[in-house]
Design a protein around this motif. Structure first.
Motif, mmCIF file in Angstrom:
data_model
loop_
_atom_site.group_PDB
_atom_site.id
_atom_site.type_symbol
_atom_site.label_atom_id
_atom_site.label_comp_id
_atom_site.label_asym_id
_atom_site.label_seq_id
_atom_site.Cartn_x
_atom_site.Cartn_y
_atom_site.Cartn_z
ATOM 1 N N TYR A 46 9.940 9.234 -12.848
ATOM 2 C CA TYR A 46 11.149 9.497 -13.621
ATOM 3 C C TYR A 46 12.041 8.252 -13.700
ATOM 4 O O TYR A 46 12.576 7.921 -14.762
ATOM 5 N N GLN A 47 12.167 7.559 -12.587
ATOM 6 C CA GLN A 47 13.041 6.392 -12.536
ATOM 7 C C GLN A 47 12.479 5.199 -13.307
ATOM 8 O O GLN A 47 13.245 4.404 -13.873
ATOM 9 N N ASN A 48 11.165 5.073 -13.345
ATOM 10 C CA ASN A 48 10.566 3.836 -13.846
ATOM 11 C C ASN A 48 9.843 3.937 -15.181
ATOM 12 O O ASN A 48 9.573 2.910 -15.802
ATOM 13 N N MET A 49 9.528 5.136 -15.648
ATOM 14 C CA MET A 49 8.858 5.243 -16.941
ATOM 15 C C MET A 49 9.672 4.628 -18.083
ATOM 16 O O MET A 49 9.092 3.999 -18.985
ATOM 17 N N PRO A 50 11.002 4.757 -18.097
ATOM 18 C CA PRO A 50 11.755 4.067 -19.160
ATOM 19 C C PRO A 50 11.532 2.554 -19.155
ATOM 20 O O PRO A 50 11.494 1.928 -20.225
ATOM 21 N N ILE A 51 11.361 1.959 -17.976
ATOM 22 C CA ILE A 51 11.092 0.520 -17.894
ATOM 23 C C ILE A 51 9.706 0.218 -18.451
ATOM 24 O O ILE A 51 9.516 -0.754 -19.195
ATOM 25 N N VAL A 52 8.727 1.043 -18.093
ATOM 26 C CA VAL A 52 7.380 0.872 -18.634
ATOM 27 C C VAL A 52 7.415 0.877 -20.165
ATOM 28 O O VAL A 52 6.854 -0.007 -20.827
ATOM 29 N N LYS A 53 8.093 1.844 -20.728
ATOM 30 C CA LYS A 53 8.155 1.956 -22.185
ATOM 31 C C LYS A 53 8.848 0.747 -22.815
ATOM 32 O O LYS A 53 8.388 0.209 -23.837
ATOM 33 N N ASP A 54 9.946 0.322 -22.204
ATOM 34 C CA ASP A 54 10.658 -0.847 -22.723
ATOM 35 C C ASP A 54 9.783 -2.090 -22.678
ATOM 36 O O ASP A 54 9.749 -2.874 -23.642
ATOM 37 N N GLN A 55 9.072 -2.288 -21.570
ATOM 38 C CA GLN A 55 8.270 -3.495 -21.415
ATOM 39 C C GLN A 55 7.053 -3.503 -22.327
ATOM 40 O O GLN A 55 6.662 -4.552 -22.850
ATOM 41 N N LEU A 56 6.443 -2.345 -22.543
ATOM 42 C CA LEU A 56 5.346 -2.274 -23.509
ATOM 43 C C LEU A 56 5.841 -2.599 -24.911
ATOM 44 O O LEU A 56 5.194 -3.339 -25.659
ATOM 45 N N THR A 57 6.986 -2.051 -25.264
ATOM 46 C CA THR A 57 7.549 -2.300 -26.591
ATOM 47 C C THR A 57 7.887 -3.771 -26.771
ATOM 48 O O THR A 57 7.522 -4.399 -27.777
ATOM 49 N N LYS A 58 8.570 -4.342 -25.785
ATOM 50 C CA LYS A 58 8.929 -5.759 -25.858
ATOM 51 C C LYS A 58 7.672 -6.626 -25.919
ATOM 52 O O LYS A 58 7.608 -7.585 -26.701
ATOM 53 N N GLY A 59 6.684 -6.301 -25.088
ATOM 54 C CA GLY A 59 5.463 -7.088 -25.086
ATOM 55 C C GLY A 59 4.809 -7.132 -26.454
ATOM 56 O O GLY A 59 4.391 -8.187 -26.927
ATOM 57 N N LYS A 67 0.836 -1.193 0.000
ATOM 58 C CA LYS A 67 0.000 0.000 0.000
ATOM 59 C C LYS A 67 0.874 1.248 0.000
ATOM 60 O O LYS A 67 1.894 1.308 0.694
ATOM 61 N N LEU A 68 0.461 2.243 -0.773
ATOM 62 C CA LEU A 68 1.227 3.476 -0.884
ATOM 63 C C LEU A 68 0.323 4.577 -1.413
ATOM 64 O O LEU A 68 -0.859 4.358 -1.680
ATOM 65 N N SER A 69 0.867 5.767 -1.535
ATOM 66 C CA SER A 69 0.125 6.856 -2.171
ATOM 67 C C SER A 69 0.807 7.215 -3.478
ATOM 68 O O SER A 69 2.038 7.197 -3.581
ATOM 69 N N TRP A 70 -0.009 7.506 -4.466
ATOM 70 C CA TRP A 70 0.478 7.899 -5.781
ATOM 71 C C TRP A 70 -0.016 9.319 -6.037
ATOM 72 O O TRP A 70 -1.207 9.528 -6.188
ATOM 73 N N PHE A 71 0.900 10.277 -6.036
ATOM 74 C CA PHE A 71 0.531 11.687 -6.129
ATOM 75 C C PHE A 71 -0.581 12.014 -5.129
ATOM 76 O O PHE A 71 -1.588 12.624 -5.459
ATOM 77 N N ARG A 72 -0.394 11.541 -3.892
ATOM 78 C CA ARG A 72 -1.237 11.809 -2.721
ATOM 79 C C ARG A 72 -2.542 11.026 -2.688
ATOM 80 O O ARG A 72 -3.305 11.158 -1.730
ATOM 81 N N ASP A 73 -2.831 10.235 -3.705
ATOM 82 C CA ASP A 73 -4.028 9.401 -3.672
ATOM 83 C C ASP A 73 -3.664 7.997 -3.213
ATOM 84 O O ASP A 73 -2.598 7.469 -3.560
ATOM 85 N N GLU A 74 -4.543 7.357 -2.471
ATOM 86 C CA GLU A 74 -4.298 5.999 -2.011
ATOM 87 C C GLU A 74 -4.205 5.045 -3.197
ATOM 88 O O GLU A 74 -5.008 5.103 -4.130
ATOM 89 N N SER A 75 -3.236 4.153 -3.138
ATOM 90 C CA SER A 75 -3.036 3.219 -4.235
ATOM 91 C C SER A 75 -2.253 2.022 -3.718
ATOM 92 O O SER A 75 -2.149 1.803 -2.509
ATOM 93 N N ASN A 76 -1.736 1.211 -4.633
ATOM 94 C CA ASN A 76 -0.808 0.140 -4.279
ATOM 95 C C ASN A 76 0.157 -0.031 -5.449
ATOM 96 O O ASN A 76 -0.059 0.493 -6.542
ATOM 97 N N LEU A 77 1.234 -0.762 -5.201
ATOM 98 C CA LEU A 77 2.301 -0.845 -6.205
ATOM 99 C C LEU A 77 1.813 -1.486 -7.495
ATOM 100 O O LEU A 77 2.190 -1.056 -8.591
ATOM 101 N N HIS A 78 0.967 -2.506 -7.376
ATOM 102 C CA HIS A 78 0.474 -3.166 -8.579
ATOM 103 C C HIS A 78 -0.336 -2.200 -9.448
ATOM 104 O O HIS A 78 -0.159 -2.152 -10.666
ATOM 105 N N ARG A 79 -1.196 -1.436 -8.824
ATOM 106 C CA ARG A 79 -2.035 -0.505 -9.581
ATOM 107 C C ARG A 79 -1.191 0.571 -10.265
ATOM 108 O O ARG A 79 -1.473 0.962 -11.399
ATOM 109 N N VAL A 80 -0.158 1.026 -9.569
ATOM 110 C CA VAL A 80 0.743 2.018 -10.176
ATOM 111 C C VAL A 80 1.318 1.475 -11.479
ATOM 112 O O VAL A 80 1.382 2.186 -12.491
ATOM 113 N N TRP A 81 1.719 0.203 -11.454
ATOM 114 C CA TRP A 81 2.315 -0.388 -12.651
ATOM 115 C C TRP A 81 1.284 -0.793 -13.685
ATOM 116 O O TRP A 81 1.540 -0.710 -14.891
ATOM 117 N N ASP A 82 0.134 -1.251 -13.255
ATOM 118 C CA ASP A 82 -0.911 -1.608 -14.213
ATOM 119 C C ASP A 82 -1.330 -0.412 -15.060
ATOM 120 O O ASP A 82 -1.426 -0.511 -16.284
#
Length: 266
Positions: free
Chosen positions: A239-252, A162-177
């Motif tokens: 900033y740290q993880n968007m490059p990974i998101v882009k790479d994984q979408l492309t690879k997928g 569980k965490l907050s994403w830009f101050r809204d309640e969220s979780n790590l999976h949802r952030v990545w989904d």
């Protein structure tokens, strides 16, 4: 939509999410991410694969097909309620590699992909079974490139983080989904155009890998670095993880094409 409205929507969805996540992580990539992988794949299909897919689903695009297994989760049929849930993920405990012993009794992404591949290429399969198989193949390959769908077996693919994403309640999976992707305010077609524009022929050739165990190993290697050291996430995590998101979408997307090109060349 204000913060209170978003929370009300979240509350209304609690019971459904709770039931769907007891044994498995939630959706991978969300609708936008899955459609991106499907649309990228469509650009790199062989003529033979393209013709075979058209014969099965007509004018339905792979972007449309990619979200179907998530859209069907509320279907009361026992297949959807009792069998198909684990098809969206695999479990690879920390420090190990993928092994069938970690799959639930009804299977996981790896075993389901193998079965759907058989269904798709079996001349005796009815059309509806072939259509289901194709849509699941597109979806599962996208799932396996969302690193938290290669779970460690301890936190439901980050849903329990569980965490907050830009101050809204969220979780790590949802952030990545979805939250990092949807926060860019791009359509899936814009994402597709932007991700494929810089790809050279050499890039495409290097990334079009059709072996699921390689995809799983890559996601498992990425996964540990996704866990934050704090619970309030915003621009620095993006900033740290968007490059990974882009790479994984492309690879997928490229790997959906590689897998279907190989499978439908038979």
């Amino acid at each position: 939509m204000n913060k209170m409205a978003r929370r009300m929507i979240a509350l209304l969805g609690v019971s459904w999410l709770g039931l769907s996540l007891i044994a498995a992580p939630a959706f991978a990539w969300g609708k936008t991410g899955h459609r991106v992988t499907g649309a990228i794949a469509e650009r790199y299909l062989s003529q033979e694969a393209r013709a075979a897919i058209s014969a099965l689903i007509g004018t339905e695009s792979l972007a449309q097909a990619s979200t179907w297994p998530d859209e069907m989760r509320s279907d009361p049929d026992p297949f959807w309620q009792d069998v198909a849930g684990p098809f969206h993920y695999v479990t690879v405990p920390k420090g190990t590699s993928y092994h069938l012993k970690n799959a639930p009794e009804s299977g996981d992404s790896f075993t389901a992909l193998a079965q759907f591949s058989k269904d798709l290429t079996d001349p005796q399969s009815p059309l509806a079974i072939k259509q289901r198989a194709l849509r699941f193949i597109v979806h599962i390959i996208g799932d396996l490139h969302q690193p938290l769908h290669v779970g460690n077996g301890t936190d439901r693919g980050g849903n329990d983080v569980k965490l907050s994403w830009f101050r809204d309640e969220s979780n790590l999976h949802r952030v990545w989904d979805s939250e990092m992707i949807d926060g860019e305010l791009l359509s899936y077609s814009e994402w597709t155009a932007w991700l494929t524009a810089p790809l050279s022929d050499a890039d495409v050739a290097a990334l079009m890998i059709s072996d699921p165990k390689i995809w799983i190993a890559e996601s498992a290697a990425i996964r540990p670095g996704l866990y934050p050291d704090k619970s309030e996430l915003s621009y620095d995590y993006l900033y740290q993880n968007m490059p990974i998101v882009k790479d994984q979408l492309t690879k997928g997307g490229l790997r959906i094409a590689a897998y279907l090109n190989q499978l439908l060349a038979q």
